[in-house]
Write a protein that holds these residues in place. Structure first.
Motif, PDB file in Angstrom:
ATOM      1  N   CYS A 208      43.565  32.517  39.023  1.00  0.00           N
ATOM      2  CA  CYS A 208      42.564  31.712  38.329  1.00  0.00           C
ATOM      3  C   CYS A 208      43.238  30.415  37.876  1.00  0.00           C
ATOM      4  O   CYS A 208      44.307  30.443  37.246  1.00  0.00           O
ATOM      5  CB  CYS A 208      42.003  32.466  37.131  1.00  0.00           C
ATOM      6  SG  CYS A 208      40.722  31.565  36.221  1.00  0.00           S
ATOM      7  N   VAL A 209      42.644  29.283  38.215  1.00  0.00           N
ATOM      8  CA  VAL A 209      43.235  27.982  37.884  1.00  0.00           C
ATOM      9  C   VAL A 209      43.027  27.711  36.402  1.00  0.00           C
ATOM     10  O   VAL A 209      41.927  27.357  35.959  1.00  0.00           O
ATOM     11  CB  VAL A 209      42.611  26.866  38.741  1.00  0.00           C
ATOM     12  CG1 VAL A 209      43.197  25.509  38.337  1.00  0.00           C
ATOM     13  CG2 VAL A 209      42.847  27.136  40.217  1.00  0.00           C
ATOM     14  N   GLU A 252      39.024  23.702  36.674  1.00  0.00           N
ATOM     15  CA  GLU A 252      39.324  24.826  35.781  1.00  0.00           C
ATOM     16  C   GLU A 252      38.468  26.039  36.152  1.00  0.00           C
ATOM     17  O   GLU A 252      37.283  25.924  36.447  1.00  0.00           O
ATOM     18  CB  GLU A 252      39.066  24.424  34.327  1.00  0.00           C
ATOM     19  CG  GLU A 252      39.480  25.502  33.329  1.00  0.00           C
ATOM     20  CD  GLU A 252      39.295  25.058  31.884  1.00  0.00           C
ATOM     21  OE1 GLU A 252      39.674  25.821  30.973  1.00  0.00           O
ATOM     22  OE2 GLU A 252      38.767  23.930  31.677  1.00  0.00           O
ATOM     23  N   ASN A 253      39.127  27.208  36.143  1.00  0.00           N
ATOM     24  CA  ASN A 253      38.521  28.520  36.420  1.00  0.00           C
ATOM     25  C   ASN A 253      38.148  28.742  37.890  1.00  0.00           C
ATOM     26  O   ASN A 253      37.477  29.721  38.215  1.00  0.00           O
ATOM     27  CB  ASN A 253      37.295  28.771  35.540  1.00  0.00           C
ATOM     28  CG  ASN A 253      37.663  28.885  34.072  1.00  0.00           C
ATOM     29  OD1 ASN A 253      38.733  29.417  33.745  1.00  0.00           O
ATOM     30  ND2 ASN A 253      36.819  28.372  33.196  1.00  0.00           N
ATOM     31  N   LYS A 274      47.114  31.779  36.091  1.00  0.00           N
ATOM     32  CA  LYS A 274      46.850  33.182  35.764  1.00  0.00           C
ATOM     33  C   LYS A 274      46.639  33.975  37.057  1.00  0.00           C
ATOM     34  O   LYS A 274      45.859  33.565  37.914  1.00  0.00           O
ATOM     35  CB  LYS A 274      45.605  33.300  34.860  1.00  0.00           C
ATOM     36  CG  LYS A 274      45.207  34.730  34.501  1.00  0.00           C
ATOM     37  CD  LYS A 274      43.928  34.732  33.688  1.00  0.00           C
ATOM     38  CE  LYS A 274      43.472  36.153  33.382  1.00  0.00           C
ATOM     39  NZ  LYS A 274      42.178  36.176  32.639  1.00  0.00           N
ATOM     40  N   GLN A 275      47.329  35.099  37.168  1.00  0.00           N
ATOM     41  CA  GLN A 275      47.138  35.978  38.329  1.00  0.00           C
ATOM     42  C   GLN A 275      46.169  37.097  37.971  1.00  0.00           C
ATOM     43  O   GLN A 275      46.313  37.755  36.935  1.00  0.00           O
ATOM     44  CB  GLN A 275      48.471  36.574  38.794  1.00  0.00           C
ATOM     45  CG  GLN A 275      48.332  37.474  40.024  1.00  0.00           C
ATOM     46  CD  GLN A 275      49.673  37.993  40.539  1.00  0.00           C
ATOM     47  OE1 GLN A 275      50.727  37.515  40.139  1.00  0.00           O
ATOM     48  NE2 GLN A 275      49.631  38.970  41.424  1.00  0.00           N
ATOM     49  N   GLU A 276      45.167  37.314  38.814  1.00  0.00           N
ATOM     50  CA  GLU A 276      44.217  38.387  38.587  1.00  0.00           C
ATOM     51  C   GLU A 276      44.850  39.737  38.915  1.00  0.00           C
ATOM     52  O   GLU A 276      45.800  39.818  39.701  1.00  0.00           O
ATOM     53  CB  GLU A 276      42.960  38.163  39.430  1.00  0.00           C
ATOM     54  CG  GLU A 276      42.202  36.897  39.044  1.00  0.00           C
ATOM     55  CD  GLU A 276      40.823  36.862  39.673  1.00  0.00           C
ATOM     56  OE1 GLU A 276      40.699  37.221  40.855  1.00  0.00           O
ATOM     57  OE2 GLU A 276      39.872  36.503  38.962  1.00  0.00           O
TER      58      GLU A 276
END
Length: 555
Positions: A208-209, A252-253, A274-276
């Motif tokens: 997730c960016v 973003e996102n 962020k890594q899911e």
């Protein structure tokens, strides 16, 4: 009727040679399928069928026998080199030294044991040199030993005889050592999984960016100067899936599906934010059900014009709006980076809309039938080049005689090079897996049948003599002890998988028959890749070491 049978089986001719060698191969393969205590020797039993046939008086013209044996060996090792070539150098970069060190340890321990046993058992250096060559199934080393003995004015026939006596147990000894290790020391976790190579090379993750530093940047701006090996396969923006074109702006996102190497996953998390937690590496994922807007399909490269071209030069993503995430080649999964050189037979995982994928399919070919016709020109040219390389004399400081890679070393090295770099020179080197296995099987059958037939004439009469029994015992020790000791060390200390261990042990002992047994009983290509990684180096070192032993210890 008697004359008919005599012409078929006794009277030397081309017809008789084909009949005898085919009979030995057929009987050996049939008996080799029989299991005793859960163990089957497989193709290795062709060698013993040859010994039995030779003992009972069957023979073939000496020149024809030498030709068939040589051609079989060259065909086997060259086809093996072609098979492992695409994954050879990547294996050398990642695990080459880790595989070579234990393989060289097998060589050194066996040589030291041979010298020690020569003094403790009162066996002459010419005899022990033949025992060492037979125990390690290394005929190029025997040829080097005989040349060195002749140069020193010593009859080398005893070395050839002791080699013939110990050779059969040299073949079986490595197989028995592999079985011994597997039964007593190998756990299920030590075995390579069928897809283990894929999992080591490729890792799929989604991010997730959330890093403000990359908001508003295009994918081209982000990836232009970085050193990471990865491919952005899919991109989700506001719930809609998109092909991540180079001019796509990151916001973003946004969710990015990234294919990378396992060791780079954490570094990419720091870049994207962020890594899911979702596991994308399961074999059960249906990629076409992830979203309804895009289709995922594997397309086979069958057009000769594509062979040897870099992926970036095709401009498939910009021209057709698709993305290529992975490339499958010879059982190895590769990242579809722009600099990847495509080869005939590559399978590309293409993501995009169905209509665009159809257009790309026409560009790449995807005609499976066209690959079923192997390109034999490259096979014969490769064998010629391999024999030329094997015949080059190499000067080694301190050794008066030149060293050669020989009939086995030259073709396997050239096979590896052509399998790896041939497509970059626009050579059509592709053969189907079944065709490659057929070439290898025919070559190995010929080699074993001829070798056994040649050794069988005087085998049993020498074995029953006291020195013959001593030679057998010493040869079995030289075969079995180094393989088991190094195998345990590699398994428990170096933490190598058992497939790679089996391959490196077979390669260090120059034992293609044991490799065939390992390939039949262990899933995946790890044994073959490890064998090809260590075989050229160990074979060359054995040729040098046997000459040094004779020069230093003959009195």
């Amino acid at each position: 009727m008697i004359d008919y049978l005599r012409i078929l089986f006794i009277e030397h001719s081309a017809l008789q040679a084909i009949v005898v060698l085919s009979l030995i191969s057929a009987l050996g393969l049939m008996v080799g399928k029989v299991r005793l205590f859960g163990i089957s020797l497989g193709i290795t039993f062709v060698f013993f069928a040859g010994i039995i046939a030779g003992h009972f008086g069957l023979s073939v013209d000496a020149d024809m026998l030498f030709y068939a044996e040589t051609f079989g060996l060259v065909l086997f090792v060259y086809a093996l080199g072609l098979q492992v070539g695409p994954g050879f150098f990547s294996s050398m970069r990642t695990e080459g030294v880790k595989l070579l060190l234990p393989a060289i340890a097998v060589l050194l321990i066996g040589t030291i044991m041979a010298i020690a046993l020569s003094y403790t058992a009162s066996v002459s250096i010419p005899d022990i040199s033949g025992i060492l060559c037979g125990a390690t199934t290394n005929t190029p080393a025997l040829a080097a030993a005989q040349q060195t003995l002749d140069q020193l004015g010593i009859d080398g026939s005893s070395a050839a005889l002791s080699c013939a006596i110990t050779y059969p147990l040299g073949v079986v000894g490595v197989i028995l050592a592999i079985i011994f290790l597997r039964k007593l020391f190998v756990r299920q976790t030590d075995m390579p999984q069928p897809d283990s190579k894929h999992k080591k090379n490729v890792f799929i993750a989604s991010y997730c960016v959330t890093n403000p530093a990359i908001f508003g940047k295009t994918i081209a701006e982000l990836t232009h100067s970085w050193h990471h090996h990865c491919v952005i396969s899919r991109m989700w923006h506001n719930g809609h899936v998109l092909i991540p074109m180079s001019d796509r702006v990151l916001q973003e996102n946004d969710i990015l599906l990234v294919i990378t190497k396992p060791e780079e996953a954490e570094e990419l998390r720091l870049i994207f934010g962020k890594q899911e937690q979702k596991d994308w590496n399961s074999e059960n994922i249906d990629w076409n059900k992830i979203d309804s807007e895009l289709t995922s399909q594997r397309i086979l490269v069958t057009r000769p014009e594509i062979n040897g071209k870099k992926l970036s030069t095709l401009r498939l993503r910009n021209n057709y709006g698709i993305n290529i995430s992975r490339v499958y080649r010879s059982g190895v999964q590769l990242l579809a980076t722009p600099n990847l050189v495509l080869q005939l037979g590559d399978r590309l995982t293409v993501v995009g809309e169905a209509a665009d994928i159809k257009r790309v399919e026409k560009i790449l070919g995807n005609a499976v039938q066209s690959l079923n016709e192997p390109n034999l020109v490259s096979v014969f040219i490769g064998m010629i080049l391999g024999l030329m390389v094997g015949s080059i004399p190499l000067s080694v400081p301190g050794i008066s005689l030149p060293v050669k890679l020989g009939l086995a070393g030259g073709p396997i090295i050239v096979g590896i090079l052509i399998g790896t770099f041939g497509p970059r020179l626009h050579m059509l080197t592709y053969t189907t897996r079944s065709a490659n296995m057929m070439l290898r099987a025919i070559g190995l059958n010929l080699y074993l049948a001829c070798l056994g037939l040649d050794a069988g004439a005087h085998f049993f009469e020498t074995v029953v003599r006291p020195e013959g029994i001593l030679w057998l015992i010493l040869g079995l020790l030289i075969t079995f002890v180094p393989v088991v000791l190094v195998g345990i060390f590699a398994l428990r200390v170096m933490k190598l998988d058992f497939g790679s261990i089996s391959g490196l042990l077979c390669g260090s002992m120059a034992n293609p028959m044991a490799l065939n047994y390992a390939n039949d009983t262990i899933e995946g290509d790890n044994p073959a890749v490890a064998y090809a990684t260590v075989y050229p180096v160990c074979m060359f070192l054995r040729v040098i070491v046997i000459q040094l032993v004779i020069m230093l210890f003959v009195h």
